[in-house]
Design a protein around this motif. Structure first.
Motif, PDB file in Angstrom:
ATOM      1  N   VAL A  51      -7.583   6.567  -0.162  1.00 36.69           N
ATOM      2  CA  VAL A  51      -8.239   6.261  -1.436  1.00 36.69           C
ATOM      3  C   VAL A  51      -7.219   6.531  -2.544  1.00 36.69           C
ATOM      4  N   TYR A  52      -6.597   5.465  -3.019  1.00 35.17           N
ATOM      5  CA  TYR A  52      -5.571   5.580  -4.044  1.00 35.17           C
ATOM      6  C   TYR A  52      -5.774   4.493  -5.079  1.00 35.17           C
ATOM      7  N   LEU A  53      -5.483   4.846  -6.319  1.00 37.71           N
ATOM      8  CA  LEU A  53      -5.613   3.905  -7.420  1.00 37.71           C
ATOM      9  C   LEU A  53      -4.456   4.127  -8.383  1.00 37.71           C
ATOM     10  N   ASP A  54      -3.829   3.034  -8.787  1.00 36.50           N
ATOM     11  CA  ASP A  54      -2.739   3.084  -9.746  1.00 36.50           C
ATOM     12  C   ASP A  54      -3.210   3.773 -11.028  1.00 36.50           C
ATOM     13  N   ARG A  55      -2.326   4.585 -11.586  1.00 36.41           N
ATOM     14  CA  ARG A  55      -2.661   5.363 -12.788  1.00 36.41           C
ATOM     15  C   ARG A  55      -3.248   4.490 -13.903  1.00 36.41           C
ATOM     16  N   ALA A  56      -2.710   3.301 -14.124  1.00 41.00           N
ATOM     17  CA  ALA A  56      -3.141   2.438 -15.230  1.00 41.00           C
ATOM     18  C   ALA A  56      -4.547   1.876 -15.048  1.00 41.00           C
ATOM     19  N   THR A  57      -5.074   1.908 -13.828  1.00 40.21           N
ATOM     20  CA  THR A  57      -6.400   1.324 -13.582  1.00 40.21           C
ATOM     21  C   THR A  57      -7.495   2.375 -13.417  1.00 40.21           C
ATOM     22  N   ARG A  58      -7.142   3.636 -13.514  1.00 41.84           N
ATOM     23  CA  ARG A  58      -8.146   4.693 -13.337  1.00 41.84           C
ATOM     24  C   ARG A  58      -9.085   4.756 -14.536  1.00 41.84           C
ATOM     25  N   VAL A  72      -7.163  -3.470  -3.970  1.00 41.98           N
ATOM     26  CA  VAL A  72      -7.446  -4.017  -5.296  1.00 41.98           C
ATOM     27  C   VAL A  72      -6.159  -4.666  -5.757  1.00 41.98           C
ATOM     28  N   GLU A  73      -6.261  -5.926  -6.158  1.00 40.89           N
ATOM     29  CA  GLU A  73      -5.059  -6.579  -6.652  1.00 40.89           C
ATOM     30  C   GLU A  73      -5.333  -7.252  -7.985  1.00 40.89           C
ATOM     31  N   ASP A  74      -4.256  -7.394  -8.756  1.00 43.12           N
ATOM     32  CA  ASP A  74      -4.371  -8.037 -10.060  1.00 43.12           C
ATOM     33  C   ASP A  74      -4.068  -9.527  -9.932  1.00 43.12           C
ATOM     34  N   ALA A  75      -4.057 -10.217 -11.049  1.00 44.24           N
ATOM     35  CA  ALA A  75      -3.838 -11.670 -11.062  1.00 44.24           C
ATOM     36  C   ALA A  75      -2.453 -12.050 -10.546  1.00 44.24           C
ATOM     37  N   GLN A  76      -1.515 -11.112 -10.566  1.00 43.22           N
ATOM     38  CA  GLN A  76      -0.163 -11.369 -10.044  1.00 43.22           C
ATOM     39  C   GLN A  76      -0.029 -10.937  -8.582  1.00 43.22           C
ATOM     40  N   SER A  77      -1.145 -10.633  -7.936  1.00 45.33           N
ATOM     41  CA  SER A  77      -1.195 -10.209  -6.528  1.00 45.33           C
ATOM     42  C   SER A  77      -0.524  -8.863  -6.278  1.00 45.33           C
ATOM     43  N   ARG A  78      -0.429  -8.032  -7.307  1.00 49.30           N
ATOM     44  CA  ARG A  78       0.079  -6.668  -7.129  1.00 49.30           C
ATOM     45  C   ARG A  78      -1.060  -5.784  -6.660  1.00 49.30           C
ATOM     46  N   ILE A  79      -0.808  -4.987  -5.639  1.00 51.97           N
ATOM     47  CA  ILE A  79      -1.824  -4.075  -5.121  1.00 51.97           C
ATOM     48  C   ILE A  79      -1.835  -2.820  -5.978  1.00 51.97           C
ATOM     49  N   HIS A 102       7.687   7.131   7.379  1.00 50.90           N
ATOM     50  CA  HIS A 102       7.757   7.051   8.834  1.00 50.90           C
ATOM     51  C   HIS A 102       7.030   8.208   9.521  1.00 50.90           C
ATOM     52  N   GLY A 103       7.074   9.378   8.929  1.00 50.30           N
ATOM     53  CA  GLY A 103       6.447  10.537   9.554  1.00 50.30           C
ATOM     54  C   GLY A 103       4.946  10.612   9.385  1.00 50.30           C
ATOM     55  N   GLU A 104       4.445  10.148   8.236  1.00 48.65           N
ATOM     56  CA  GLU A 104       3.034  10.341   7.939  1.00 48.65           C
ATOM     57  C   GLU A 104       2.223   9.059   7.782  1.00 48.65           C
ATOM     58  N   PHE A 105       2.883   7.917   7.667  1.00 51.26           N
ATOM     59  CA  PHE A 105       2.168   6.663   7.434  1.00 51.26           C
ATOM     60  C   PHE A 105       2.628   5.542   8.376  1.00 51.26           C
ATOM     61  N   PRO A 106       2.751   5.816   9.667  1.00 47.92           N
ATOM     62  CA  PRO A 106       3.233   4.774  10.577  1.00 47.92           C
ATOM     63  C   PRO A 106       2.255   3.603  10.704  1.00 47.92           C
ATOM     64  N   GLU A 107       0.979   3.814  10.407  1.00 49.07           N
ATOM     65  CA  GLU A 107      -0.012   2.743  10.510  1.00 49.07           C
ATOM     66  C   GLU A 107       0.225   1.620   9.505  1.00 49.07           C
ATOM     67  N   ILE A 135       0.850  -1.197   0.000  1.00 48.00           N
ATOM     68  CA  ILE A 135       0.000   0.000   0.000  1.00 48.00           C
ATOM     69  C   ILE A 135       0.881   1.240   0.000  1.00 48.00           C
ATOM     70  N   GLY A 136       1.939   1.220   0.780  1.00 49.90           N
ATOM     71  CA  GLY A 136       2.879   2.342   0.792  1.00 49.90           C
ATOM     72  C   GLY A 136       3.501   2.582  -0.571  1.00 49.90           C
ATOM     73  N   ASN A 137       3.870   1.525  -1.265  1.00 49.50           N
ATOM     74  CA  ASN A 137       4.438   1.668  -2.610  1.00 49.50           C
ATOM     75  C   ASN A 137       3.426   2.269  -3.572  1.00 49.50           C
ATOM     76  N   LEU A 138       2.164   1.870  -3.438  1.00 47.95           N
ATOM     77  CA  LEU A 138       1.109   2.444  -4.273  1.00 47.95           C
ATOM     78  C   LEU A 138       0.967   3.942  -4.005  1.00 47.95           C
ATOM     79  N   ILE A 139       0.894   4.313  -2.737  1.00 52.59           N
ATOM     80  CA  ILE A 139       0.745   5.728  -2.386  1.00 52.59           C
ATOM     81  C   ILE A 139       1.948   6.523  -2.887  1.00 52.59           C
ATOM     82  N   LYS A 140       3.128   5.982  -2.723  1.00 52.95           N
ATOM     83  CA  LYS A 140       4.340   6.663  -3.208  1.00 52.95           C
ATOM     84  C   LYS A 140       4.266   6.884  -4.715  1.00 52.95           C
ATOM     85  N   ALA A 141       3.800   5.887  -5.459  1.00 55.94           N
ATOM     86  CA  ALA A 141       3.668   6.025  -6.914  1.00 55.94           C
ATOM     87  C   ALA A 141       2.634   7.083  -7.273  1.00 55.94           C
TER      88      ALA A 141
END
Length: 174
Positions: A87-94, A60-67, A37-42, A18-24
């Motif tokens: 509430v975040y969604l990968d650019r390719a799935t919007r 939301v995950e795809d067939a390869q279990s990528r979130i 660490h400062g804003e997403f410790p949860e 989820i963190g990687n998704l938000i970062k993207a």
């Protein structure tokens, strides 16, 4: 492809993905800094964190279990209000209806778990204009309230609010 994507409850082990998704997502917006660490410790126990706030989070995950998406909701029993978070969604799935499916999943959960929920609110960065259009399409109204965050991104946010029944009706129409 929409049919190849699955919405499932998040687990505590999903925090890094989820963190990687938000970062993207943040990387799409100039000045948005992902401060893990400062804003997403949860993220260390994300599902447990939402459960502690009478809430739930889905991915939301795809067939390869990528979130590729997430949406969380917390609930305040004392005031009968829910709040959307993460509430975040990968650019390719919007633009494929995935965000509406996630929102419907959250509404269904709220309707079963917190039947006295009268309002749903959310705060969103003023830079996330596509998100604002999505929320308005789903029946949320910008309240006029703003807040400034003390974060590395120097964020300001708009507050949106809606009645769960109004959101359901708008989603059905679209």
């Amino acid at each position: 492809m929409v049919s190849a994507l699955t919405i499932r409850p998040a687990t505590d082990h999903d925090g890094d993905a989820i963190g990687n998704l938000i970062k993207a997502v943040f990387s799409d917006y100039p000045g948005c800094v992902f401060d893990r660490h400062g804003e997403f410790p949860e993220r260390d126990a994300i599902a447990s964190s939402f459960a502690a706030d009478h809430g739930h989070i889905w991915v939301v995950e795809d067939a390869q279990s990528r979130i590729l998406g997430c949406l969380g909701v917390t609930y305040s029993p004392a005031i009968g209000k829910a709040e959307l978070h993460k509430v975040y969604l990968d650019r390719a799935t919007r633009g494929q209806g995935i965000a509406q499916r996630m929102l419907t999943t959250a509404l269904n959960w709220l309707g079963q778990t917190h039947v006295d929920c009268t309002d749903i609110v959310l705060w969103t960065d003023i830079r996330f204009e596509a998100g604002h259009r999505f929320y308005e399409k789903c029946g949320f109204t910008r309240t006029g309230e703003t807040r400034d965050l003390d974060d590395l991104s120097v964020s300001s946010e708009y507050r949106f609010a809606a009645n769960p029944a109004d959101i359901r009706a708008r989603i059905r129409q679209s």
